[in-house]
Design a protein around this motif. Structure first.
Motif, PDB file in Angstrom:
ATOM      1  N   UNK A  71       0.826  -1.202   0.000  1.00 51.56           N
ATOM      2  CA  UNK A  71       0.000   0.000   0.000  1.00 51.56           C
ATOM      3  C   UNK A  71       0.866   1.261   0.000  1.00 51.56           C
ATOM      4  N   UNK A  72       1.941   1.248   0.779  1.00 51.59           N
ATOM      5  CA  UNK A  72       2.838   2.401   0.814  1.00 51.59           C
ATOM      6  C   UNK A  72       3.524   2.595  -0.537  1.00 51.59           C
ATOM      7  N   UNK A  73       3.995   1.503  -1.129  1.00 49.73           N
ATOM      8  CA  UNK A  73       4.644   1.588  -2.434  1.00 49.73           C
ATOM      9  C   UNK A  73       3.681   2.081  -3.502  1.00 49.73           C
ATOM     10  N   UNK A  74       2.471   1.537  -3.493  1.00 46.16           N
ATOM     11  CA  UNK A  74       1.467   1.925  -4.483  1.00 46.16           C
ATOM     12  C   UNK A  74       1.093   3.403  -4.334  1.00 46.16           C
ATOM     13  N   UNK A  75       0.934   3.864  -3.106  1.00 45.54           N
ATOM     14  CA  UNK A  75       0.591   5.263  -2.874  1.00 45.54           C
ATOM     15  C   UNK A  75       1.756   6.182  -3.203  1.00 45.54           C
ATOM     16  N   UNK A 105      -2.780   5.962   3.700  1.00 51.57           N
ATOM     17  CA  UNK A 105      -3.196   4.784   2.940  1.00 51.57           C
ATOM     18  C   UNK A 105      -3.111   3.521   3.801  1.00 51.57           C
ATOM     19  N   UNK A 106      -2.022   3.379   4.567  1.00 55.28           N
ATOM     20  CA  UNK A 106      -1.862   2.207   5.428  1.00 55.28           C
ATOM     21  C   UNK A 106      -2.878   2.240   6.571  1.00 55.28           C
ATOM     22  N   UNK A 107      -3.033   3.403   7.203  1.00 55.98           N
ATOM     23  CA  UNK A 107      -3.973   3.522   8.320  1.00 55.98           C
ATOM     24  C   UNK A 107      -5.415   3.276   7.873  1.00 55.98           C
ATOM     25  N   UNK A 108      -5.753   3.761   6.706  1.00 54.65           N
ATOM     26  CA  UNK A 108      -7.120   3.582   6.203  1.00 54.65           C
ATOM     27  C   UNK A 108      -7.438   2.105   5.980  1.00 54.65           C
ATOM     28  N   UNK A 109      -6.489   1.373   5.408  1.00 52.65           N
ATOM     29  CA  UNK A 109      -6.689  -0.059   5.185  1.00 52.65           C
ATOM     30  C   UNK A 109      -6.825  -0.793   6.512  1.00 52.65           C
ATOM     31  N   UNK A 110      -5.984  -0.430   7.485  1.00 57.70           N
ATOM     32  CA  UNK A 110      -6.040  -1.085   8.797  1.00 57.70           C
ATOM     33  C   UNK A 110      -7.382  -0.840   9.464  1.00 57.70           C
ATOM     34  N   UNK A 111      -7.881   0.395   9.380  1.00 58.51           N
ATOM     35  CA  UNK A 111      -9.166   0.723  10.010  1.00 58.51           C
ATOM     36  C   UNK A 111     -10.318  -0.003   9.333  1.00 58.51           C
ATOM     37  N   UNK A 112     -10.309  -0.041   8.008  1.00 59.86           N
ATOM     38  CA  UNK A 112     -11.397  -0.693   7.262  1.00 59.86           C
ATOM     39  C   UNK A 112     -11.439  -2.193   7.504  1.00 59.86           C
ATOM     40  N   UNK A 113     -10.277  -2.792   7.804  1.00 59.24           N
ATOM     41  CA  UNK A 113     -10.204  -4.235   7.995  1.00 59.24           C
ATOM     42  C   UNK A 113     -10.013  -4.621   9.458  1.00 59.24           C
ATOM     43  N   UNK A 114     -10.176  -3.648  10.360  1.00 59.81           N
ATOM     44  CA  UNK A 114     -10.117  -3.883  11.813  1.00 59.81           C
ATOM     45  C   UNK A 114      -8.801  -4.554  12.227  1.00 59.81           C
ATOM     46  N   UNK A 115      -7.695  -4.005  11.703  1.00 60.60           N
ATOM     47  CA  UNK A 115      -6.358  -4.510  12.013  1.00 60.60           C
ATOM     48  C   UNK A 115      -5.704  -3.560  13.009  1.00 60.60           C
TER      49      UNK A 115
END
Length: 272
Positions: A71-75, A105-115
């Motif tokens: 995600x970091x690389x893609x962003x 981008x990383x934080x958003x994915x973690x929040x959406x997937x409850x990580x």
């Protein structure tokens, strides 16, 4: 006028069952689910294109590490393509913006997937017409070398030293803004022909001492051969972690005929 030659690779190592590393190297990156790269890749790019390169070392179980690095690389790639002019004109603003964008981008994915635990380190080099910038978060490192010297130019963001394994990181991508402010370490270095910059994940630096790395970089080998030797040595000494390496060198760029003549005409016109 200058150009950048670079060589890079990414390897799973000899112990890990998955690869949590990723990279972004002048447009080249790896998918989220990858087994590293085959061999060493190399290219030459004009300094006029504001080249950029970065290493990401993901952290977290249940495939979270590789997703964070991806995600970091893609962003990074998305932000770079949209803001290349900012990098050329106001590099400090670009650095702040790209780090914030990757972190979100990383934080958003973690929040959406409850990580709860997910992140990645960062080590990047950015080339502008006048100079270059190194920037890092975490313990992925950047080294500088030339004919006379070798030194680490990144900052290890770690909480002291631990005798019971890896010390915790104090900075990385994936920390919610309300918990901690991102404070990337940034350094500007003037261009000089022959300057080399090594970016690598801790799969290299945990296996090789600074002295061993300096010895390999001091040899009169090509960039590709140097990257191959760094990786081989890290694997020979155990290869306990994924290993990602990017090595680049500042070189003088010879002007081609028509462009050289055009610059000469402009110069004569201005002098006249």
């Amino acid at each position: 006028m200058y150009q950048i030659e670079y060589a890079y690779t990414c390897h799973m190592g000899r112990v890990r069952a998955n690869n949590e590393d990723n990279l972004w190297c002048c447009g080249e990156s790896l998918p989220a689910d990858n087994q590293g790269m085959e061999g060493v890749h190399s290219q030459i790019v004009s300094g006029l294109k504001t080249p950029a390169m970065a290493v990401f070392d993901g952290m977290g179980g249940e495939s979270c590490g590789e997703m964070a690095a991806f995600l970091a690389s893609d962003e990074f790639g998305r932000y770079y393509r949209a803001n290349r002019r900012t990098l050329r004109d106001i590099p400090e603003l670009f650095i702040d913006g790209v780090c914030e964008s990757m972190n979100q981008a990383v934080c958003r994915y973690a929040a959406e997937n409850h990580i709860q635990s997910m992140g990645t380190t960062l080590a990047m080099t950015l080339f502008t017409p006048e100079s270059m910038f190194v920037c890092n978060l975490g313990d992925s490192r950047i080294y500088f070398s030339d004919e006379k010297s070798f030194r680490q130019v990144s900052t290890d963001h770690i909480l002291g030293k631990s005798g019971l394994g890896k010390a915790p990181l104090t900075q990385y991508l994936g920390v919610p803004e309300e918990q901690q402010k991102l404070e990337p370490a940034v350094l500007e270095i003037e261009h000089k022909e022959g300057n080399r910059y090594l970016m690598c994940s801790d799969g290299v630096t945990d296996m090789l001492s600074d002295g061993e790395i300096a010895d390999i970089l001091s040899r009169k080998n090509s960039l590709r051969e140097t990257v191959e030797l760094l990786l081989d040595r890290a694997l020979q000494k155990g290869g306990r972690d994924n290993a990602t390496i990017i090595l680049c060198e500042v070189q003088k760029q010879e002007l081609k005929g028509k462009f050289k003549a055009w610059l000469k005409s402009i110069k004569e016109k201005n002098e006249g």
